[in-house]
Scaffold this active site. Structure first.
Site, PDB file in Angstrom:
ATOM      1  N   GLY A  74      57.828  46.309  43.017  1.00 49.88           N
ATOM      2  CA  GLY A  74      57.449  45.424  44.100  1.00 49.88           C
ATOM      3  C   GLY A  74      56.231  44.614  43.706  1.00 49.88           C
ATOM      4  O   GLY A  74      56.179  43.404  43.900  1.00 49.88           O
ATOM      5  N   MET A 116      52.144  45.116  41.233  1.00 50.68           N
ATOM      6  CA  MET A 116      51.300  45.944  40.368  1.00 50.68           C
ATOM      7  C   MET A 116      49.852  45.535  40.537  1.00 50.68           C
ATOM      8  O   MET A 116      49.520  44.348  40.503  1.00 50.68           O
ATOM      9  CB  MET A 116      51.731  45.796  38.904  1.00 50.68           C
ATOM     10  N   ASN A 140      47.011  45.197  39.000  1.00 52.28           N
ATOM     11  CA  ASN A 140      46.084  44.821  37.940  1.00 52.28           C
ATOM     12  C   ASN A 140      44.827  44.200  38.556  1.00 52.28           C
ATOM     13  O   ASN A 140      44.924  43.228  39.300  1.00 52.28           O
ATOM     14  CB  ASN A 140      46.741  43.798  37.003  1.00 52.28           C
ATOM     15  N   HIS A 185      48.691  46.703  50.198  1.00 55.97           N
ATOM     16  CA  HIS A 185      48.849  47.916  49.369  1.00 55.97           C
ATOM     17  C   HIS A 185      48.172  47.705  48.011  1.00 55.97           C
ATOM     18  O   HIS A 185      47.382  48.549  47.556  1.00 55.97           O
ATOM     19  CB  HIS A 185      50.341  48.207  49.214  1.00 55.97           C
ATOM     20  N   GLU A 186      48.477  46.578  47.375  1.00 57.06           N
ATOM     21  CA  GLU A 186      47.901  46.322  46.049  1.00 57.06           C
ATOM     22  C   GLU A 186      46.397  46.116  46.147  1.00 57.06           C
ATOM     23  O   GLU A 186      45.646  46.522  45.249  1.00 57.06           O
ATOM     24  CB  GLU A 186      48.570  45.111  45.403  1.00 57.06           C
ATOM     25  N   HIS A 241      44.511  49.265  46.156  1.00 61.01           N
ATOM     26  CA  HIS A 241      44.412  49.831  44.805  1.00 61.01           C
ATOM     27  C   HIS A 241      43.160  49.383  44.064  1.00 61.01           C
ATOM     28  O   HIS A 241      42.740  50.048  43.108  1.00 61.01           O
ATOM     29  CB  HIS A 241      45.625  49.410  43.972  1.00 61.01           C
ATOM     30  N   GLU A 296      48.568  56.060  44.812  1.00 61.63           N
ATOM     31  CA  GLU A 296      49.734  55.520  45.505  1.00 61.63           C
ATOM     32  C   GLU A 296      49.827  55.962  46.969  1.00 61.63           C
ATOM     33  O   GLU A 296      50.162  55.167  47.845  1.00 61.63           O
ATOM     34  CB  GLU A 296      51.013  55.883  44.749  1.00 61.63           C
TER      35      GLU A 296
END
Length: 867
Positions: free
Chosen positions: A278, A280, A282, A312-313, A316, A335
């Site tokens: 979906g 990532m 980075n 969500h990303e 992170h 996650e």
């Protein structure tokens, strides 16, 4: 040396021996365009690029040996501390042997690395629309080694400096801010990060900019440059303003709650083609699958889904990038938190205030399925090696972990939870952590015993079921209400649950909640004293408000109420929870599939939440394909198509509900009159008021026409000419493979199993077309061929492609005891096969066995009703 599959023991040994001071990585990507020059390709025809890595690191035991990771067709030169090493002696295709290390070391590796067509490493995509080439990297969990030499494990963090030579006219992005001079793009050194979240994106991307600023309250202002990009062909559809809106709302939310400024400078977001995931995380350069750019009309659910992924990303950046798990055992530390924080911030910061409904209905369904497979595992898993890690990006690590965190918030309180997060970031910034590090700060902030909670929720597997038990007194009031908890025999742990129990009754044609109690459920039976004396309920909903992670069951009265009045439940979250519970009952062979289909046909048309409605459509199809008795499938097909068409015609013209029913009608179409209507909508001879048949909807209508032999190759070629784009090509490939022809199936099988010529996106499209529920007999010969091929596929293909093929081609439509026996026979004969391969087959076997139990339940119901 053992090759690509790094083990946890090897990683621990290397981390104890080495510490990394920094990387300088130089990539020459000019070979991405035009014909490869001499030295830019291998004998097998693989296009390559030059990668030069300078790696500075220390060794705790001078004189010791270790290894660096690199997967490349060839290595030109290796130098260790000024000594030239013979590549043929030290490089085995995936590792570089490093002997006689000094206290301080410098390794220089000059290699020819391969562009990827599988979405792993540096992926190269040629846009069929205009011939432009686009590159991007994707590394999780361990594919940075396909682009540069490194120590490929999350706990060997280091600063990175990248420089990239690219074709003229291209722009290049990386984690840090970049600038171009003398034909070279040079990027600012990163903070210490793990190899798997480094990133490079390069090509003629369409790029839009914005900015974010925030007063940090200490007299300073945080300025974050924002960027968003996509292929030029998608630029007309790119809603960058909405992407930036969600981005800014998320940055505000996380700064408010985390009290730790965003640590990675700029914030670019790239929507890239043929992406396996979906998105990532980075740092400074998040990558997304470009399907989040909508070429046609979509429902609010799609926009909500995109917003959730963006958030969500972003979560992170703190949970995963700033603080990273030590090894993949604790993958949940990033996650699960990102999944929870995605929903938490979605509801708290954006227009999607009903995000918890989607979480309850969609994300948890993924978790419930994964947690009942034979491969289920605790949220904190036992990850032996990288293949294990690859398969653990699953519904337990994401959705169950997020559900457990939602339970944790109810357990310790939101303030204590967020204060724990703040201390966690400050204490472990740019470092690596384990489970105990998080539990320590939560114990500090909550004052509660986190060890007992963690043992129950993080270190055991399986899902509990909660069932209400209601006893009434002679006056019709509740004399006692208890909650019964049980668990599967394979995972018998009974957990403490903080739950709300809601009592519902009918008032003026609506089912409304008139009493609620929040309590701790622990053990096999818990009496809810607060509800004694309440009027007799028509519906008892345990886990009202969705505070815990469990399967909801119903007492007899509640189930009968839902059978007659499910659409009358007024609260959308309560209704979504009832639907989810009924679906779990169908999967558990406690509710016949035909009964679930009937509930959808009678009540889905009244569903206000578009995301829930689309989930009901998917569940109804799955019920018919996998859980309905074979003799009832034809009837079920007809009923679903008729019901979908009725709702389509009744839906408000131009509404998202109309669009959802149009798509569902297409997927359910099974008869000549259905196909005639779809053809009419495509050629303009039929019309449904308010329904615009845009290009994406055209492909949705063509898919069933192809699968039923109504649209032939010429029709699909004409449609591709109308939509000669990368998206159109994927749709056409799927439709071509869906045609009901033995020759078509043989060709698709050969492309998937006997050749590796297809890119990852076209592998997915071909698999999606190959297996059609209406073609069970046509697909029957491939069951035996499947079991004869999968071990070779696992050995020869990249793990991503092998996973697609092994999962996608399992003969699930040959749903008979014979297929179950064949699966068991393969498992018995291949006990020494790769554990990750066996896991995929075991999971498919479990789904098949579950389907057969459901079919038996449905068949018995049909017999009892005389059907």
């Amino acid at each position: 040396m053992p090759g690509e599959n790094l083990s946890r023991d090897e990683a621990r040994e290397r981390a104890a021996l080495l510490s990394v001071d920094g990387y300088d990585v130089s990539l020459d990507l000019r070979s991405a365009v035009g014909e490869p020059a001499a030295g830019e390709g291998t004998a097998e025809g693989t296009r390559t690029f030059r990668s030069v890595t300078t790696l500075r690191f220390r060794c705790a035991e001078p004189g010791a040996s270790s290894f660096a990771d690199l997967i490349a067709p060839s290595v030109t030169a290796v130098s260790l501390n000024g000594r030239d090493l013979d590549p043929s002696e030290v490089f085995d295709g995936s590792r570089i042997l490093l002997e006689d290390l000094a206290a301080e070391n410098e390794l220089i590796v000059d290699a020819r690395c391969a562009y990827s067509r599988t979405g792993e490493g540096l992926h190269r995509f040629v846009d069929p629309e205009d011939g432009e080439v686009y590159l991007y990297t994707q590394y999780e969990p361990a594919d940075a080694r396909r682009v540069f030499a490194n120590f490929e494990q999350p706990d060997l963090k280091a600063p990175f400096r990248f420089e990239v030579r690219a074709p003229e006219g291209w722009t290049v992005w990386s984690n840090g801010v970049g600038s171009q001079a003398d034909g070279v793009w040079r990027f600012a050194e990163t903070k210490p990060i793990s190899t798997y979240i480094t990133c490079v994106v390069a090509g003629p991307y369409h790029y839009v900019t914005d900015s974010y600023s925030r007063d940090l309250g200490d007299g300073t202002t945080l300025e974050i440059p924002l960027g968003a990009m996509c292929r030029k062909g998608l630029a007309p559809y790119f809603e960058a303003d909405d992407v930036f809106l969600i981005t800014k709302q998320g940055l505000d939310f996380f700064h408010d709650h985390f009290d730790y400024p965003y640590p990675f400078g700029k914030y670019d977001q790239a929507f890239v083609p043929e992406y396996n995931l979906g998105a990532m995380e980075n740092p400074g350069l998040v990558t997304f699958r470009e399907e989040y750019i909508f070429r046609g009309k979509v429902t609010r659910s799609s926009y909500e889904g995109r917003a959730n992924v963006i958030l969500h990303e972003m979560a992170h950046m703190w949970f995963g990038d700033l603080v990273t798990m030590e090894w993949w055992d604790d993958l949940w530390l990033k996650e699960s938190f990102a999944d929870f924080m995605g929903a938490f911030s979605l509801v708290g910061a954006t227009r999607f205030t009903d995000g918890w409904i989607t979480f309850a209905n969609r994300r948890k369904a993924w978790a419930y399925r994964a947690d009942q497979l034979p491969s289920t595992h605790p949220v904190t898993a036992d990850i032996r090696d990288l293949q294990d890690a690859k398969l653990n990006f699953d519904g337990i690590t994401y959705a169950k972990g997020a559900s457990v965190l939602k339970q944790l918030v109810a357990y310790v309180g939101q303030d204590a939870f967020l204060e724990g997060a703040r201390r966690y970031f400050k204490r472990h910034a740019y470092g690596n952590t384990r489970l105990g590090d998080l539990l320590a700060v939560l114990a500090e902030t909550s004052g509660r015993d986190m060890g007992a909670w963690a043992r129950a929720w993080l270190q055991t597997a399986g899902v509990n079921s909660l069932t209400p038990q209601v006893l009434l007194d002679p006056e019709g009031r509740v004399s006692e209400l208890a909650v019964l908890q049980d668990a599967a025999a394979s995972h018998p742990e009974l957990r403490p649950h903080r739950v709300a129990i809601g009592l519902y009754r009918s008032e003026k044609g609506r089912l409304v909640r008139y009493a609620r109690a929040e309590t701790d459920v622990d053990g096999a039976r818990t009496v809810v004293t607060e509800l004694a004396g309440a009027q007799a309920p028509e519906l008892v909903l345990v886990n009202d408000d969705d505070l815990t992670y469990c399967k909801i069951r119903f007492d007899g009265t509640s189930l009968e109420t839902l059978r007659s009045s499910l659409g009358d439940v007024t609260d959308p979250l309560a209704r979504a929870l009832c639907w989810s519970a009924l679906w779990n009952m169908t999967r558990d062979a406690l509710l016949p599939a035909r009964d679930f289909v009937d509930l959808v046909l009678r009540f889905a048309g009244r569903e206000s939440d578009i995301g829930v409605l689309q989930m009901l459509h998917a569940w109804a199809e799955s019920a018919l394909v996998h859980y309905a008795a074979p003799q009832w499938r034809e009837t079920g097909d007809r009923l679903l198509a008729e019901g979908a068409l009725t709702e389509l015609r009744a839906a408000e013209p131009g509404s998202e509900h109309q669009l959802a029913w149009a798509r569902f009608f297409a997927s359910a179409a099974a008869r000549g009159s259905d196909f005639d209507l779809l053809r009419g909508l495509l050629d303009g001879t039929a019309k449904i008021d308010g329904l615009t048949v845009d290009q994406e909807l055209r492909w949705a209508f063509l898919s069933p026409l192809a699968a039923h032999g109504v649209a032939d190759e010429a029709v699909l070629a004409a449609e591709l000419a109308r939509d000669d784009t990368a998206s159109g090509k994927r749709h056409q490939v799927r439709c071509l493979a869906a045609r009901p022809s033995a020759a078509v199936k043989a060709q698709a099988w050969a492309q998937l199993v006997e050749s590796d010529a297809l890119s990852n996106a076209l592998v997915e499209a071909t698999i999606a077309g190959f297996a059609q529920p209406s073609q069970r007999e046509l697909l029957a010969p491939y069951a035996e061929r499947y079991f004869g091929s999968i071990e070779r596929i696992w050995a020869e293909r990249s793990i991503q492609i092998a996973m697609h093929v092994v999962k996608g081609l399992f003969p699930s439509l040959q749903d008979s005891p014979d297929t179950l026996a064949a699966t068991d026979a393969w498992l018995a004969a291949h006990e020494s096969a790769a554990p990750a391969l066996r896991r995929l087959v075991l999971e498919a076997r479990d789904d098949l066995a579950r389907g057969l139990r459901g079919q038996s339940c449905d068949g018995e119901a049909g017999e009892a009703a005389g059907e």
